[in-house]
Design a protein around this motif. Structure first.
Motif, short mmCIF file in Angstrom:
data_model
loop_
_atom_site.label_atom_id
_atom_site.label_comp_id
_atom_site.label_asym_id
_atom_site.label_seq_id
_atom_site.Cartn_x
_atom_site.Cartn_y
_atom_site.Cartn_z
N PHE A 243 50.10 42.87 38.61
CA PHE A 243 48.49 42.22 39.18
C PHE A 243 48.45 41.64 40.30
N PRO A 244 48.10 42.00 41.65
CA PRO A 244 48.41 41.53 42.92
C PRO A 244 47.41 39.59 42.99
N ASP A 245 48.43 38.66 43.62
CA ASP A 245 47.67 37.25 43.03
C ASP A 245 46.47 37.09 44.20
N SER A 246 46.86 37.90 45.25
CA SER A 246 45.75 37.91 45.58
C SER A 246 44.14 38.66 45.06
N ALA A 247 43.93 39.07 44.14
CA ALA A 247 42.56 39.59 43.06
C ALA A 247 42.64 39.13 42.06
N TRP A 248 43.96 38.06 41.25
CA TRP A 248 43.49 37.68 40.57
C TRP A 248 42.14 36.75 39.63
N PRO A 249 42.02 36.94 39.37
CA PRO A 249 40.60 36.10 38.85
C PRO A 249 40.28 34.83 38.87
N SER A 250 39.41 34.11 38.98
CA SER A 250 39.53 32.43 38.78
C SER A 250 38.89 32.47 37.92
N VAL A 251 39.00 30.72 37.58
CA VAL A 251 37.57 30.70 36.36
C VAL A 251 36.68 30.74 36.39
N GLY A 252 35.05 31.39 35.29
CA GLY A 252 34.79 32.28 35.43
C GLY A 252 34.70 33.23 36.32
N THR A 253 35.57 34.11 36.81
CA THR A 253 34.85 35.39 37.66
C THR A 253 34.72 36.46 36.19
N VAL A 254 33.35 36.98 36.74
CA VAL A 254 33.28 38.50 35.70
C VAL A 254 34.36 39.81 36.39
N VAL A 255 34.65 39.57 35.74
CA VAL A 255 36.10 40.66 35.58
C VAL A 255 35.32 41.89 34.14
N GLY A 256 35.08 43.83 35.57
CA GLY A 256 34.65 44.68 34.70
C GLY A 256 35.63 45.15 34.05
N GLY A 257 36.33 45.62 33.23
CA GLY A 257 37.21 46.30 32.79
C GLY A 257 36.46 47.28 32.19
N TYR A 258 37.51 48.09 30.76
CA TYR A 258 37.03 49.59 30.42
C TYR A 258 37.90 49.53 29.44
N ARG A 259 37.06 50.34 28.54
CA ARG A 259 38.12 50.21 26.42
C ARG A 259 38.02 52.24 26.82
N PRO A 260 40.28 52.35 26.70
CA PRO A 260 40.45 53.46 27.19
C PRO A 260 39.58 54.66 26.54
N ILE A 261 39.95 55.59 27.09
CA ILE A 261 39.80 56.93 26.22
C ILE A 261 40.51 58.32 26.56
N ARG A 262 40.87 59.34 25.49
CA ARG A 262 41.95 59.51 25.59
C ARG A 262 43.56 58.80 25.93
N ASP A 263 43.43 59.64 27.39
CA ASP A 263 45.04 58.88 27.49
C ASP A 263 45.56 58.20 28.80
N GLU A 264 44.68 57.41 28.85
CA GLU A 264 43.99 56.74 29.89
C GLU A 264 45.12 55.03 29.72
N ILE A 265 45.31 54.40 31.19
CA ILE A 265 46.27 53.42 30.67
C ILE A 265 45.72 52.37 30.10
N GLU B 251 23.03 41.65 30.53
CA GLU B 251 23.65 41.96 31.74
C GLU B 251 24.74 41.08 32.64
N CYS B 252 25.77 42.17 33.64
CA CYS B 252 26.43 40.71 34.27
C CYS B 252 26.82 41.87 34.98
N ARG B 253 26.86 41.26 36.57
CA ARG B 253 26.97 42.42 38.05
C ARG B 253 28.36 41.82 38.31
N PRO B 254 29.64 42.47 37.44
CA PRO B 254 31.93 41.99 37.88
C PRO B 254 31.79 41.63 39.45
N LEU B 255 32.20 41.25 39.33
CA LEU B 255 33.12 41.02 41.15
C LEU B 255 34.62 41.69 41.85
N LEU B 256 35.10 41.82 39.83
CA LEU B 256 36.63 42.78 40.21
C LEU B 256 35.57 43.47 39.34
#
Ligand SMILES: Nc1nc2c(c(=O)[nH]1)N(C=O)[C@@H](CNc1ccc(C(=O)N[C@@H](CCC(=O)O)C(=O)O)cc1)CN2
Ligand SMILES: Nc1ncnc2c1ncn2[C@@H]1O[C@H](COP(=O)(O)OP(=O)(O)OP(=O)(O)O)[C@@H](O)[C@H]1O
Length: 191
Positions: free
Chosen positions: A36-58, A113-118
């Motif tokens: 994962f690129p350092d320049s995009a690594w989230p800081s403390v408090g950064t809101v990160v939108g992830g996902y729950r994997p379905i089927r064969d997603e990584i 509700e959240c507004r992710p930055l990443l």
């Protein structure tokens, strides 16, 4: 019209490639954090939108848990309606989730509700220029466009190396990824 046909063809090939990659290495998601690129690594408090994997997603869970341990705030996408941006709702590892549309696990409507930055975006196929193709519902394209009206958003596609294709056909509405991170390396996408 031609692009629609081209995209369908790429989806078909990538679906098979992703399935084979997942079967060979279902735990490859554990290797995402090390690329994962350092320049995009989230800081403390950064809101990160992830996902729950379905089927064969990584599986992004190990990466999301790393971010959580480092005090990022996590959220997950919820489908509101067809042709409508996804809404992200707050989530912490271990929270109870509900099955939403398409049988994907989502936080309940009570979760704020959240507004992710990443955003960590699942995908079917990507290319080195950061172009992405999903399941064809346009949810991520619409959502990123809507969020970017409020603030800049970094979008990182997560995928198996096997999902890389030479070129993904693009339409005007397609949002390019800033980075793609696979179990082997990272690709710098849109500059
Ligand atoms: N893990 C994960 N979560 C996600 C997405 C995703 O791609 N992966 N989404 C990304 O948008 C949103 C949910 N949208 C989805 C859209 C289509 C399908 C899907 O399985 N489509 C089927 C056709 C379904 C049908 O028509 O009944 C398919 O492609 O085979 C799944 C999720 C939000 N959450
Ligand atoms: N920002 C947008 N505004 C309006 N329509 C959009 C937008 N983004 C995508 N669409 C529409 O959504 C449909 C699906 O787009 P596309 O084939 O690019 O999906 P995809 O990128 O594979 O899906 P997803 O983003 O859900 O993973 C297209 O018909 C497109 O016109």
């Amino acid at each position: 019209m031609l692009n629609r046909w081209r995209k369908a063809r790429v989806r078909k090939t990538a679906t098979a490639a992703r399935k084979a990659a997942w079967q060979a290495d279902p735990n490859a998601g554990r290797r995402l954090a090390s690329h994962f690129p350092d320049s995009a690594w989230p800081s403390v408090g950064t809101v990160v939108g992830g996902y729950r994997p379905i089927r064969d997603e990584i599986d992004p869970t190990p990466l999301m848990e790393t971010f959580f341990c480092e005090q990022a705030r996590l959220c997950l996408p919820c489908v509101v309606a067809p042709d409508t941006p996804l809404v992200f709702r707050a989530y912490e590892p271990g929270d109870l989730l509900v099955r939403g549309t398409f049988n994907v696990e989502e936080p309940s409507g009570q979760s704020p509700e959240c507004r992710p930055l990443l955003i960590l975006a699942p995908l079917l196929a990507f290319d080195e220029a950061g172009r992405r193709i999903g399941y064809g519902a346009g949810f991520y394209d619409r959502t990123i466009e809507a969020l970017r009206r409020h603030h800049p958003v970094t979008v990182i596609g997560l995928a198996y190396e096997a999902q890389r294709v030479k070129t993904v056909p693009v339409d005007r509405h397609d949002v390019a990824l800033d980075w793609i991170v696979t179990e082997e390396r990272a690709y710098r996408g849109a500059i």
